[in-house]
Design a protein around this motif. Structure first.
Motif, mmCIF file in Angstrom:
data_model
loop_
_atom_site.group_PDB
_atom_site.id
_atom_site.type_symbol
_atom_site.label_atom_id
_atom_site.label_comp_id
_atom_site.label_asym_id
_atom_site.label_seq_id
_atom_site.Cartn_x
_atom_site.Cartn_y
_atom_site.Cartn_z
ATOM 1 N N MET A 1 -9.016 12.012 3.969
ATOM 2 C CA MET A 1 -7.850 11.816 3.257
ATOM 3 C C MET A 1 -7.601 10.158 2.931
ATOM 4 N N ASP A 2 -7.354 9.647 2.111
ATOM 5 C CA ASP A 2 -7.229 8.230 1.754
ATOM 6 C C ASP A 2 -5.848 7.852 1.725
ATOM 7 N N VAL A 3 -5.498 6.603 2.060
ATOM 8 C CA VAL A 3 -4.260 6.045 2.122
ATOM 9 C C VAL A 3 -3.159 6.248 1.200
ATOM 10 N N ARG A 4 -3.915 6.124 -0.133
ATOM 11 C CA ARG A 4 -3.105 6.300 -1.416
ATOM 12 C C ARG A 4 -2.599 7.782 -1.189
ATOM 13 N N THR A 5 -3.529 8.810 -1.181
ATOM 14 C CA THR A 5 -2.936 10.165 -1.066
ATOM 15 C C THR A 5 -1.855 10.370 0.086
ATOM 16 N N LEU A 6 -1.931 9.793 1.175
ATOM 17 C CA LEU A 6 -1.139 9.830 2.130
ATOM 18 C C LEU A 6 0.350 9.258 1.748
ATOM 19 N N PHE A 7 0.285 8.244 0.843
ATOM 20 C CA PHE A 7 1.269 7.326 0.188
ATOM 21 C C PHE A 7 2.114 8.401 -0.599
ATOM 22 N N ILE A 8 1.198 9.133 -1.459
ATOM 23 C CA ILE A 8 1.845 10.184 -2.280
ATOM 24 C C ILE A 8 2.514 11.087 -1.630
ATOM 25 N N ALA A 9 1.770 11.693 -0.673
ATOM 26 C CA ALA A 9 2.366 12.895 -0.009
ATOM 27 C C ALA A 9 3.835 12.634 0.612
ATOM 28 N N GLN A 10 3.738 11.160 1.484
ATOM 29 C CA GLN A 10 5.100 10.797 1.633
ATOM 30 C C GLN A 10 6.257 10.475 0.769
ATOM 31 N N THR A 11 5.842 10.173 -0.466
ATOM 32 C CA THR A 11 6.386 10.225 -1.660
ATOM 33 C C THR A 11 7.152 11.592 -2.132
ATOM 34 N N GLY A 12 6.364 12.381 -2.141
ATOM 35 C CA GLY A 12 6.906 13.900 -2.424
ATOM 36 C C GLY A 12 8.056 14.245 -1.338
ATOM 37 N N ALA A 13 7.566 14.050 -0.219
ATOM 38 C CA ALA A 13 8.437 14.590 1.157
ATOM 39 C C ALA A 13 9.853 13.965 0.982
ATOM 40 N N LEU A 14 9.651 12.567 0.492
ATOM 41 C CA LEU A 14 11.014 11.876 0.526
ATOM 42 C C LEU A 14 11.899 12.287 -0.468
ATOM 43 N N TYR A 48 7.934 3.937 -2.285
ATOM 44 C CA TYR A 48 6.507 4.496 -1.922
ATOM 45 C C TYR A 48 5.914 4.709 -3.346
ATOM 46 N N LEU A 49 6.554 5.309 -4.059
ATOM 47 C CA LEU A 49 5.928 6.080 -5.477
ATOM 48 C C LEU A 49 5.336 4.653 -6.126
ATOM 49 N N LEU A 50 6.198 3.688 -5.967
ATOM 50 C CA LEU A 50 5.477 2.487 -6.616
ATOM 51 C C LEU A 50 4.709 1.614 -5.923
ATOM 52 N N LEU A 51 4.620 1.663 -4.614
ATOM 53 C CA LEU A 51 3.369 1.036 -3.678
ATOM 54 C C LEU A 51 2.246 1.964 -3.818
ATOM 55 N N ALA A 52 2.476 3.318 -3.854
ATOM 56 C CA ALA A 52 1.234 4.172 -3.821
ATOM 57 C C ALA A 52 0.504 4.166 -5.271
ATOM 58 N N ASN A 53 1.271 3.446 -6.246
ATOM 59 C CA ASN A 53 0.364 3.153 -7.484
ATOM 60 C C ASN A 53 0.082 1.859 -7.881
ATOM 61 N N ALA A 54 -0.135 1.064 -6.790
ATOM 62 C CA ALA A 54 -0.558 -0.192 -7.039
ATOM 63 C C ALA A 54 -1.778 -0.192 -7.448
ATOM 64 N N GLY A 55 -1.914 -1.144 -8.418
ATOM 65 C CA GLY A 55 -2.959 -1.393 -9.174
ATOM 66 C C GLY A 55 -3.110 -0.513 -10.507
ATOM 67 N N GLN A 184 -6.458 2.909 9.667
ATOM 68 C CA GLN A 184 -5.175 2.835 8.617
ATOM 69 C C GLN A 184 -4.944 4.410 8.377
ATOM 70 N N GLU A 185 -6.198 5.252 8.511
ATOM 71 C CA GLU A 185 -5.471 6.504 7.950
ATOM 72 C C GLU A 185 -4.863 7.311 9.279
ATOM 73 N N PRO A 186 -5.080 7.041 10.716
ATOM 74 C CA PRO A 186 -4.134 7.506 11.571
ATOM 75 C C PRO A 186 -2.786 6.944 11.597
ATOM 76 N N ILE A 187 -2.758 5.786 11.290
ATOM 77 C CA ILE A 187 -1.361 5.057 11.353
ATOM 78 C C ILE A 187 -0.524 5.844 9.998
ATOM 79 N N TYR A 188 -1.300 6.056 9.005
ATOM 80 C CA TYR A 188 -0.147 6.555 7.872
ATOM 81 C C TYR A 188 -0.129 7.840 8.079
ATOM 82 N N ILE A 189 -0.930 8.614 8.810
ATOM 83 C CA ILE A 189 -0.462 10.109 9.407
ATOM 84 C C ILE A 189 0.689 10.019 10.167
ATOM 85 N N PHE A 190 0.778 9.020 11.164
ATOM 86 C CA PHE A 190 2.075 8.761 11.856
ATOM 87 C C PHE A 190 3.159 8.432 10.950
#
Length: 375
Positions: A1-14, A48-55, A184-190
């Motif tokens: 799982m990449d960081v962007r996907t984790l960001f998007i998952a956090q966005t959905g939860a929030l 988080y939605l905006l940061l997840a879509n950086a680029g 990075q991945e474990p940190i974003y999972i945390f």
């Protein structure tokens, strides 16, 4: 799982949390911090939605607006926790934090890791403050949940500056969100778990506080603020059990305001209510730390005198009688009271103890009022 996907998952939860919080908001949320928390969750979800879509979105949206909203959410979480704990906060340092983070994000532009490194140290300090505040102000009703939430804040307060330090040494590329850095991945999972635990924890603490408030209201008298008759029943049963084990006596003092009906008739019921409230205040201040006052009903009050024999209870009751008496002051009537004292005896029940106190009170009133009688 990449960081962007984790960001998007956090966005959905929030987003889901924010929607539920907005749908369930009540007037009480303004007092316990939940209203502020709801705005914070909403702001964080958009960030988080905006940061997840950086680029994928304009830089000013992902970098400047995203970080600004992120700073606002961090500040609002900080404020909500202090509102919940009943602690104050200084507004201008929080405003300055938001402005500085936003300015750094604007100057960093597409170099997202620059703002991330800076924010890591700033946000880490705020999370440590949150965790410390929660640990410093424990409440027994929800202390376990409070400790768990505090622990996650303290850990995040360490993780964020460590990640910022690691990013500096890694020399992350401009598109660091997509760069496969192993740590990075474990940190974003945390971080994802942190979002769930802190939000759920805060909601649970607010729920537990509401339940505690309801219990307190059910056990207290609204007019005087004293414990009520329901609370008295539990307190007497406890005192009886302690006395039966220790054989150390306690006493019940039944108190009746003298000529209270005349006060109502002459000055009105609002004056009567004010008299009861004033009497309760004077009663409370006259007691020892271990003694308990209750409103029994109408103009009758009960006091439990713990660890008191007949002599001590009579002396304490006389001191109460003198303390609660007050002369008229022109706008409020004079107050005096009659008191009946009953001391615990082996084999007593709550009913027998109260019955003897009531008999003693009747004798005090029959003998002219404004006096103490002992059963």
């Amino acid at each position: 799982m990449d960081v962007r996907t984790l960001f998007i998952a956090q966005t959905g939860a929030l987003t889901a949390m924010a929607a539920m919080l907005w749908a369930s908001r009540t007037a009480a949320d303004d007092r316990n911090g939940m209203a502020t928390w709801t705005v914070a969750v909403t702001s964080q979800g958009i960030a988080y939605l905006l940061l997840a879509n950086a680029g994928r979105v304009p830089v000013w949206l992902s970098a400047f607006v995203g970080n600004a909203l992120g700073a606002i959410s961090v500040v609002l979480f900080f404020v909500a926790i202090r509102q919940f704990l009943g602690r104050g906060f200084h507004r201008w340092p929080l405003v300055a934090l938001t402005v500085v983070v936003s300015v750094v994000a604007a100057l960093s532009g597409a170099e997202y890791e620059g703002a991330t490194v800076f924010n890591g140290f700033i946000y880490g300090a705020v999370q440590l403050l949150n965790g410390w505040a929660l640990l410093r102000t424990p409440r027994v009703e929800w202390v376990r949940v409070q400790r768990v939430v505090a622990a996650f804040y303290l850990v995040m307060g360490v993780v964020l500056p460590l990640r910022a330090t690691a990013l500096m040494f890694e020399g992350a590329a401009l598109d660091y969100i997509n760069k496969p850095i192993a740590w990075q991945e474990p940190i974003y999972i945390f971080g994802f778990i942190f979002v769930i635990v802190t939000n759920l924890g805060f909601v649970l603490m607010c729920k537990m506080r509401a339940e505690a408030d309801v219990r307190a209201q059910a056990m207290s008298d609204e007019l005087t603020g004293l414990a009520n008759r329901r609370s008295l029943a539990a307190a007497i049963e406890h005192a009886l059990a302690v006395a039966a084990r220790s054989q150390r006596p306690f006493a019940v003092v039944m108190i009746d305001l003298d000529h209270f009906k005349l006060i109502n008739d002459r000055f009105g019921h609002s004056a009567g209510d004010a008299t009861l409230a004033r009497f309760a205040t004077r009663l409370r201040t006259a007691l020892r730390a271990q003694d308990q006052p209750f409103r029994y009903g109408g103009e009758e009050f009960i006091v439990l005198l713990h660890d008191a024999d007949a002599t001590g209870a009579t002396l304490l009751a006389e001191r109460l009688r003198q303390h609660v008496a007050s002369p008229p002051d022109g706008t409020t009537p004079a107050i005096s009271a009659s008191l009946g004292v009953a001391v615990w005896q082996p084999g007593d029940s709550a009913d027998s103890l109260l019955a003897r106190a009531d008999q003693a009170l009747y004798r005090a009133k029959a003998a002219g009022r404004n006096r103490v009688e002992t059963a």
